[in-house]
Design a protein around this motif. Structure first.
Motif, PDB file in Angstrom:
ATOM      1  N   UNK A   1       0.845  -1.203   0.000  1.00  0.00           N
ATOM      2  CA  UNK A   1       0.000   0.000   0.000  1.00  0.00           C
ATOM      3  C   UNK A   1       0.885   1.261   0.000  1.00  0.00           C
ATOM      4  N   UNK A   2       1.948   1.257   0.802  1.00  0.00           N
ATOM      5  CA  UNK A   2       2.857   2.413   0.859  1.00  0.00           C
ATOM      6  C   UNK A   2       3.522   2.646  -0.487  1.00  0.00           C
ATOM      7  N   UNK A   3       3.931   1.515  -1.134  1.00  0.00           N
ATOM      8  CA  UNK A   3       4.579   1.651  -2.448  1.00  0.00           C
ATOM      9  C   UNK A   3       3.596   2.200  -3.469  1.00  0.00           C
ATOM     10  N   UNK A   4       2.331   1.762  -3.416  1.00  0.00           N
ATOM     11  CA  UNK A   4       1.312   2.269  -4.330  1.00  0.00           C
ATOM     12  C   UNK A   4       1.130   3.792  -4.148  1.00  0.00           C
ATOM     13  N   UNK A   5       1.124   4.237  -2.859  1.00  0.00           N
ATOM     14  CA  UNK A   5       1.015   5.696  -2.608  1.00  0.00           C
ATOM     15  C   UNK A   5       2.189   6.439  -3.249  1.00  0.00           C
ATOM     16  N   UNK A   6       3.391   5.866  -3.146  1.00  0.00           N
ATOM     17  CA  UNK A   6       4.573   6.507  -3.708  1.00  0.00           C
ATOM     18  C   UNK A   6       4.539   6.572  -5.216  1.00  0.00           C
ATOM     19  N   UNK A   7       3.911   5.584  -5.841  1.00  0.00           N
ATOM     20  CA  UNK A   7       3.853   5.573  -7.300  1.00  0.00           C
ATOM     21  C   UNK A   7       2.815   6.545  -7.836  1.00  0.00           C
ATOM     22  N   UNK A   8       1.876   6.996  -6.984  1.00  0.00           N
ATOM     23  CA  UNK A   8       0.778   7.836  -7.456  1.00  0.00           C
ATOM     24  C   UNK A   8       0.882   9.290  -6.966  1.00  0.00           C
ATOM     25  N   UNK A   9       2.091   9.771  -6.637  1.00  0.00           N
ATOM     26  CA  UNK A   9       2.225  11.149  -6.117  1.00  0.00           C
ATOM     27  C   UNK A   9       2.034  12.191  -7.211  1.00  0.00           C
ATOM     28  N   UNK A  10       2.258  11.832  -8.464  1.00  0.00           N
ATOM     29  CA  UNK A  10       2.104  12.808  -9.550  1.00  0.00           C
ATOM     30  C   UNK A  10       0.690  13.352  -9.557  1.00  0.00           C
ATOM     31  N   UNK A  11       0.588  14.683  -9.607  1.00  0.00           N
ATOM     32  CA  UNK A  11      -0.711  15.336  -9.664  1.00  0.00           C
ATOM     33  C   UNK A  11      -1.309  15.629  -8.307  1.00  0.00           C
ATOM     34  N   UNK A  12      -0.706  15.110  -7.204  1.00  0.00           N
ATOM     35  CA  UNK A  12      -1.251  15.374  -5.875  1.00  0.00           C
ATOM     36  C   UNK A  12      -0.776  16.750  -5.382  1.00  0.00           C
ATOM     37  N   UNK A  13      -1.501  17.296  -4.414  1.00  0.00           N
ATOM     38  CA  UNK A  13      -1.129  18.575  -3.814  1.00  0.00           C
ATOM     39  C   UNK A  13       0.142  18.408  -2.978  1.00  0.00           C
ATOM     40  N   UNK A  14       0.833  19.534  -2.761  1.00  0.00           N
ATOM     41  CA  UNK A  14       2.126  19.503  -2.060  1.00  0.00           C
ATOM     42  C   UNK A  14       1.962  18.941  -0.660  1.00  0.00           C
TER      43      UNK A  14
END
Length: 769
Positions: free
Chosen positions: A44-57
């Motif tokens: 789950x943590x790795x999935x969060x890291x892969x999807x940071x593009x486009x997220x707010x700062x």
């Protein structure tokens, strides 16, 4: 079109910035994912890291904190917060440009203060948005306070101030709009803030910003148990430190009390043993304390004076300051105050004896009460000594005046016979004496002039010692002065088979302003000494321009000789009074030892110092620099040609009156003047001079200033009432600077000093004929 173009350009810039940030985040989290072992169970943590593009700062930062927590917990052998953050800073320096990530790389104090400031700023902005202009002034003021604290963000005390600010803002919002609404705004702000920072190590300290009203309303549920425990432990440690500090303060207070008691004992001892009377009085002037010295000075013991006013105790009723309404006059309740001033008064002892005192009053305020400490000194002995000093000063002034008068009389009495000696010598040398007689006459002439030089030195030394010499500033021709010195000393140098020369700087102007008489006196002394102590070789006078600044000329004078020289250890000694470099010098060369001392003091009056460089057997160099001013009237750059005096045409058919009470001096002057071709009448006092002037028409009058019955000054004043144009020249043994004002005041034209040199007298008479 331009507007659309700019809008399109701006969108492209924003898109470019966003693309760059996305790329940075992608690389950062790629690195963090690579740090997790493949066998680890953190999908789950790795999935969060892969999807940071486009997220707010804020979301990206929170995801980073999750990665950091995982790595420092499950991979603690490889990472801790410090090493992980340092590796990120080195690999991705661009991350420092993201303001939210900067908080990872500062100290714990700065991190806590940053979180608190940003949280309270968010809370204040939320309050401003909620209530609009109603609370705008207050919100703006508190935002400015936060900005000020931001400048001191590294200081530990700032966090405590932020805690107080949080409570104060909550009280304001709750007081104006209700605690429930204030709590909701606070909780909503906290929830939004915690979404980004709740995993940061300093975030639990945010608990201490929450006002007790929210805790009472069970808002603690927004914190995790771990966070509450951490802050509790911190607060417990802080309380322990406060207890330690409190114990320390108690001990310090006990030490202060001991020191205070010690000081009281010491102060009591000082007051008791003081030589001055020390009196403590109340605001109305009543005596409270009276020390031992006061008893010795005034004769009263403390029990006799307690409760009495100071004024009625120590001030005689006969004096006018007893009418000052008791102590109020001293305390300043009337027009003048003597508090914090030292004054002298007449006081009275118990036995009615009056005596002088020095009194100082100091005010002491203790809450609403006012006291005065009075210091009193018996100055009877000091007054007695002052009177003795005044008497001694008067006696010294009288002695100085008597000395000055004595020297003036001695000057006249010594110069008058010297005038006869030197004058007769000149006359005898002019009468074509035999060769053997010429040598004797020149010896007599030299001895007479040497004696005159010694008399002048002694008189000048006395005047310098008493500070009576003042410098003048007149226009004079410096080139003529040096030529005169050359002519005066060339003959003496030739007698010793040495060369005397003058070197005049071509950049130095001829006409300057200064005291030519005193300058000539200094140079005369230096050149005379140089010739006297030089057996072979040369003596040279050098005049050079050091610097021209404004209307001033910094001029250097040097007298260089090849004489006997002065040892290094004796070079300072030669300027002392009555002192020469060697005890044999006086025996071998003569002199009083005053010439250099007088010269040094005259140069010092001119604002300079005489320096000497000398080597035994090789010679000496005496030099000094003085400032000469630009002359008021500039003459031609060649010395004026005065009459040489070789002819006596100007004296023919001229009638001169000489007023002189000394027969020898009168005969000498008569023989000189008649020898030059003029006729002369001689009178012995001022009244005869007035009678002769009224009967004959004279071309010039020579007037002795010191004559019996009517002196030269009074005689001249009477003559000037009826005869304005007759030239009158003073002839006196008194120094010119002492009688110059009298000469000008009475109407005389000029001055000739006795004993006069024939050529000097002749030139002066020719000038007015």
């Amino acid at each position: 079109m331009l507007k659309n173009f700019l809008k399109t350009k701006k969108k492209k810039a924003i898109r470019h910035s966003q693309d760059g940030r996305s790329h940075l985040y992608k690389m950062l989290f790629g690195y963090l994912i690579s740090c997790i072992p493949a066998s680890a169970s953190a999908p789950q943590l790795i999935q969060l890291g892969l999807k940071v593009s486009g997220k707010k700062v804020g979301e990206v930062f929170n995801i980073y904190l999750l990665f950091e927590k995982y790595l420092t917990t499950f991979e603690s052998e490889r990472f801790n917060r410090g090493t992980l953050r340092e590796s990120i800073r080195q690999r991705f320096p661009a991350i420092l440009q993201e303001a939210i990530f900067n908080i990872l790389f500062v100290s714990e104090t700065e991190q806590k203060n940053t979180l608190a400031i940003e949280f309270l700023r968010s809370f204040l902005l939320a309050v401003g948005d909620k209530f609009g202009r109603a609370g705008e002034g207050y919100v703006e003021k508190k935002l400015n306070e936060l900005t000020t604290m931001q400048e001191k963000i590294r200081e530990v005390e700032i966090f405590r101030k932020l805690q107080f600010l949080s409570f104060e803002v909550f009280q304001f919002v709750g007081g104006n709009y209700g605690e429930a609404l204030a709590g909701k705004i606070f909780e909503k702000t906290y929830e939004a803030f915690s979404s980004s920072y709740k995993e940061l190590e300093s975030f639990p300290y945010m608990l201490t910003l929450i006002p007790k009203e929210i805790v009472d309303r069970e808002h603690l549920g927004i914190f995790t148990q771990a966070q509450i425990e951490q802050v509790f432990l911190e607060k417990l440690a802080e309380s322990e430190q406060l207890n330690i500090a409190l114990d320390q303060k108690i001990k310090e207070n006990e030490q202060t009390q001991k020191l205070l008691r010690k000081n009281e004992i010491m102060l009591s001892g000082v007051i008791s043993s003081a030589l001055d009377a020390i009196v403590l009085i109340g605001g109305a002037g009543h005596i409270i304390h009276w020390n031992k010295a006061a008893t010795e000075i005034f004769g009263y013991i403390e029990s006799e004076v307690k409760g009495r006013t100071l004024m009625e105790t120590i001030i005689p009723l006969a004096y006018q300051y007893s009418t000052w309404n008791g102590f109020k006059g001293f305390a300043g309740e009337n027009n003048d105050s003597f508090v914090n001033q030292r004054i002298e008064l007449t006081a009275i002892r118990k036995n009615k004896e009056e005596f002088p005192i020095e009194l100082t009053i100091t005010g002491i305020r203790d809450e609403n009460e006012f006291y005065y400490s009075v210091f009193i000194r018996d100055i009877s002995l000091r007054r007695q000594r002052e009177e003795e000093l005044v008497q001694m000063k008067e006696k010294a002034e009288q002695a100085a005046k008597a000395k000055s008068q004595f020297l003036s009389v001695m000057s006249h009495e010594l110069r008058t016979p010297l005038n006869a000696v030197i004058g007769i010598t000149h006359l005898m040398l002019q009468s074509q004496p035999r060769e053997d007689q010429q040598e004797d006459l020149r010896t007599l002439q030299f001895s007479g002039e040497s004696l005159l030089h010694i008399i002048n030195d002694i008189l000048d030394f006395t005047k310098l010692d008493s500070g009576k010499i003042e410098l003048s500033a007149i226009d004079f021709n410096l080139r003529e002065l040096t030529q005169s010195l050359y002519q005066s000393f060339t003959y003496k140098a030739k007698e010793k088979n040495i060369v005397f020369d003058v070197e005049y700087d071509e950049k130095m102007p001829f006409m300057v302003k200064g005291d030519n008489f005193r300058l000539s006196q200094v140079l005369n002394n230096l050149i005379s000494n140089a010739i006297k102590f030089t057996k072979e070789g040369s003596v040279k006078l050098k005049i050079s321009l050091v610097e021209e600044k404004g209307g001033d000329y910094d001029t250097k004078f040097s007298v260089v000789d090849t004489g006997i020289g002065i040892p290094i250890d004796k070079q300072g000694k030669v300027f002392e009074q009555f002192t020469q470099a060697d005890s044999n010098t006086t025996r071998l060369y003569g002199g009083t030892g005053l010439g250099l001392s007088i010269s040094a003091k005259l140069v010092e009056l001119m604002g300079s110092v005489i320096h000497v460089e000398s080597e035994v057997g090789k010679g000496s160099d005496f030099r000094f620099s003085i400032v000469l001013q630009r002359a008021s009237v500039v003459e031609a750059e060649t010395p004026a040609q005065k009459p040489t005096g070789k002819g006596n045409e100007q004296f023919r058919n001229k009638l001169i009156l000489l007023a002189e009470d000394n027969t020898f001096n009168a005969n000498i002057a008569r023989r000189f003047i008649t020898g030059w071709g003029a006729e002369i009448d001689v009178v012995a006092d001022g009244w005869q001079a007035i009678e002769f002037v009224s009967r004959k028409k004279y071309d010039l009058i020579l007037m002795d200033v010191q004559m019996p019955q009517l002196d030269g000054f009074a005689c001249t004043k009477k003559i000037r009432k009826h005869f304005k144009d007759i030239p009158i020249i003073a002839v006196t043994a008194s120094p010119k600077n002492e009688i110059q004002q009298d000469i000008l005041a009475c109407g005389m034209n000029d001055f000739v000093s006795k004993p006069f040199k024939p050529n000097e007298l002749r030139s002066k008479i020719m000038e007015y004929l």
